[in-house]
Design a protein around this motif. Sequence first.
Motif, PDB file in Angstrom:
ATOM      1  N   ALA A 158      -1.060   9.333  -3.731  1.00 49.52           N
ATOM      2  CA  ALA A 158      -2.014  10.317  -3.224  1.00 49.52           C
ATOM      3  C   ALA A 158      -1.303  11.528  -2.637  1.00 49.52           C
ATOM      4  O   ALA A 158      -1.817  12.652  -2.685  1.00 49.52           O
ATOM      5  CB  ALA A 158      -2.897   9.677  -2.159  1.00 49.52           C
ATOM      6  N   ARG A 159      -0.107  11.318  -2.109  1.00 55.18           N
ATOM      7  CA  ARG A 159       0.600  12.378  -1.391  1.00 55.18           C
ATOM      8  C   ARG A 159       1.335  13.354  -2.302  1.00 55.18           C
ATOM      9  O   ARG A 159       1.430  14.551  -1.974  1.00 55.18           O
ATOM     10  CB  ARG A 159       1.592  11.731  -0.412  1.00 55.18           C
ATOM     11  N   GLU A 160       1.852  12.890  -3.421  1.00 54.65           N
ATOM     12  CA  GLU A 160       2.768  13.729  -4.200  1.00 54.65           C
ATOM     13  C   GLU A 160       2.155  15.056  -4.635  1.00 54.65           C
ATOM     14  O   GLU A 160       2.771  16.122  -4.499  1.00 54.65           O
ATOM     15  CB  GLU A 160       3.295  12.976  -5.418  1.00 54.65           C
ATOM     16  N   GLY A 161       0.938  15.013  -5.159  1.00 57.24           N
ATOM     17  CA  GLY A 161       0.328  16.239  -5.650  1.00 57.24           C
ATOM     18  C   GLY A 161       0.162  17.289  -4.561  1.00 57.24           C
ATOM     19  O   GLY A 161       0.493  18.466  -4.763  1.00 57.24           O
ATOM     20  N   VAL A 162      -0.329  16.877  -3.417  1.00 54.71           N
ATOM     21  CA  VAL A 162      -0.572  17.835  -2.340  1.00 54.71           C
ATOM     22  C   VAL A 162       0.741  18.327  -1.748  1.00 54.71           C
ATOM     23  O   VAL A 162       0.848  19.487  -1.316  1.00 54.71           O
ATOM     24  CB  VAL A 162      -1.499  17.228  -1.265  1.00 54.71           C
ATOM     25  N   GLU A 163       1.768  17.484  -1.745  1.00 58.27           N
ATOM     26  CA  GLU A 163       3.075  17.918  -1.247  1.00 58.27           C
ATOM     27  C   GLU A 163       3.671  18.998  -2.159  1.00 58.27           C
ATOM     28  O   GLU A 163       4.313  19.941  -1.684  1.00 58.27           O
ATOM     29  CB  GLU A 163       4.037  16.739  -1.154  1.00 58.27           C
ATOM     30  N   ARG A 164       3.472  18.874  -3.439  1.00 56.27           N
ATOM     31  CA  ARG A 164       3.948  19.904  -4.366  1.00 56.27           C
ATOM     32  C   ARG A 164       3.241  21.234  -4.091  1.00 56.27           C
ATOM     33  O   ARG A 164       3.866  22.300  -4.118  1.00 56.27           O
ATOM     34  CB  ARG A 164       3.733  19.470  -5.816  1.00 56.27           C
TER      35      ARG A 164
ATOM     36  N   ASP B  72       0.810  -1.222   0.000  1.00 52.61           N
ATOM     37  CA  ASP B  72       0.000   0.000   0.000  1.00 52.61           C
ATOM     38  C   ASP B  72       0.844   1.274   0.000  1.00 52.61           C
ATOM     39  O   ASP B  72       0.303   2.358  -0.188  1.00 52.61           O
ATOM     40  CB  ASP B  72      -0.918   0.015   1.234  1.00 52.61           C
ATOM     41  N   PHE B  73       2.141   1.144   0.223  1.00 48.29           N
ATOM     42  CA  PHE B  73       2.983   2.328   0.326  1.00 48.29           C
ATOM     43  C   PHE B  73       2.933   3.151  -0.957  1.00 48.29           C
ATOM     44  O   PHE B  73       2.826   4.386  -0.929  1.00 48.29           O
ATOM     45  CB  PHE B  73       4.423   1.918   0.647  1.00 48.29           C
ATOM     46  N   SER B  74       2.993   2.501  -2.101  1.00 47.75           N
ATOM     47  CA  SER B  74       2.945   3.226  -3.375  1.00 47.75           C
ATOM     48  C   SER B  74       1.635   3.988  -3.539  1.00 47.75           C
ATOM     49  O   SER B  74       1.614   5.100  -4.086  1.00 47.75           O
ATOM     50  CB  SER B  74       3.127   2.255  -4.549  1.00 47.75           C
ATOM     51  N   LYS B  75       0.545   3.421  -3.039  1.00 55.53           N
ATOM     52  CA  LYS B  75      -0.757   4.096  -3.128  1.00 55.53           C
ATOM     53  C   LYS B  75      -0.761   5.363  -2.281  1.00 55.53           C
ATOM     54  O   LYS B  75      -1.298   6.400  -2.696  1.00 55.53           O
ATOM     55  CB  LYS B  75      -1.865   3.147  -2.678  1.00 55.53           C
ATOM     56  N   VAL B  76      -0.170   5.268  -1.092  1.00 56.34           N
ATOM     57  CA  VAL B  76      -0.070   6.442  -0.228  1.00 56.34           C
ATOM     58  C   VAL B  76       0.743   7.534  -0.915  1.00 56.34           C
ATOM     59  O   VAL B  76       0.366   8.704  -0.929  1.00 56.34           O
ATOM     60  CB  VAL B  76       0.571   6.056   1.123  1.00 56.34           C
ATOM     61  N   LEU B  77       1.861   7.149  -1.511  1.00 54.66           N
ATOM     62  CA  LEU B  77       2.733   8.125  -2.168  1.00 54.66           C
ATOM     63  C   LEU B  77       2.077   8.732  -3.403  1.00 54.66           C
ATOM     64  O   LEU B  77       2.269   9.919  -3.696  1.00 54.66           O
ATOM     65  CB  LEU B  77       4.067   7.474  -2.527  1.00 54.66           C
TER      66      LEU B  77
ATOM     67  N   GLN C  12       1.089  11.882   5.360  1.00 54.61           N
ATOM     68  CA  GLN C  12       2.444  12.010   5.889  1.00 54.61           C
ATOM     69  C   GLN C  12       2.679  11.014   7.023  1.00 54.61           C
ATOM     70  O   GLN C  12       3.745  10.402   7.114  1.00 54.61           O
ATOM     71  CB  GLN C  12       2.672  13.449   6.368  1.00 54.61           C
ATOM     72  N   THR C  13       1.667  10.842   7.867  1.00 54.86           N
ATOM     73  CA  THR C  13       1.810   9.895   8.975  1.00 54.86           C
ATOM     74  C   THR C  13       1.924   8.465   8.467  1.00 54.86           C
ATOM     75  O   THR C  13       2.767   7.685   8.934  1.00 54.86           O
ATOM     76  CB  THR C  13       0.618  10.018   9.932  1.00 54.86           C
TER      77      THR C  13
END
Length: 217
Positions: free
Chosen positions: A92-98, A85-90, A163-164
């Motif tokens: 989802a995360r990349e766009g908002v982190e940018r 599931d780590f790739s799924k989290v990442l 992030q968590t």
Amino acid sequence: MYQTAVHTIAQTGESLAELAYRQIEEMIVTLKLEPGAIVNERALTDITAMGRTPVREAVQKLAWEGLMEIRPRSGIAIAALNPQDFSKVLDAREGVERVLARDAAHYGAALHHKRLKEAADAMSAALAADDVGSFLMADKIFDTVLGQAAENPFAARLASPLQTHSRRFWFRLQRPGSLQQSAGAHRALINAIVAREPEQAADEASKLINHLRTLAP
């Protein structure tokens, strides 16, 4: 050691519920509360030395974030940890982190810059001491300040649980050299934010996510 970091964050005026949340979150991230384990409210109040009300509020927030599952009459289940599931989290995360990185570079104030530099220094100290726990605390502070500097509460609220989850996966999947690489990626991102380079900051945020992707199965 964790209490020191909690005290640092508490200077912003957090409630007892938020402090309870921080403690329980840290135990989930570092697998002190093992994936799939069943705990109860009484055990959490004992561990955190907090009252039932702040612990209950913390559990509700953690359940909403997908880190716990409240099971009536059965207890509180710690979320399972499936490396796949780590790739799924990442993803989802990349766009908002940018978005956060770009906005932090654009809107961040001197106080935010000071706190980001302090987080970077704390990460460097943790790297020198090979102290993963201290690094994770510094990373949590970095994420908190990043959200504040961006002045975008919508993006910050969206990013926080991702992030968590990322920290939890990182702790589980890290390998030799991961601490150094992660510290370097954070330092580059912080430098871009402090230099007020929005597009570079966004790109450095993507590089940080790409580093995390190297740990995903």
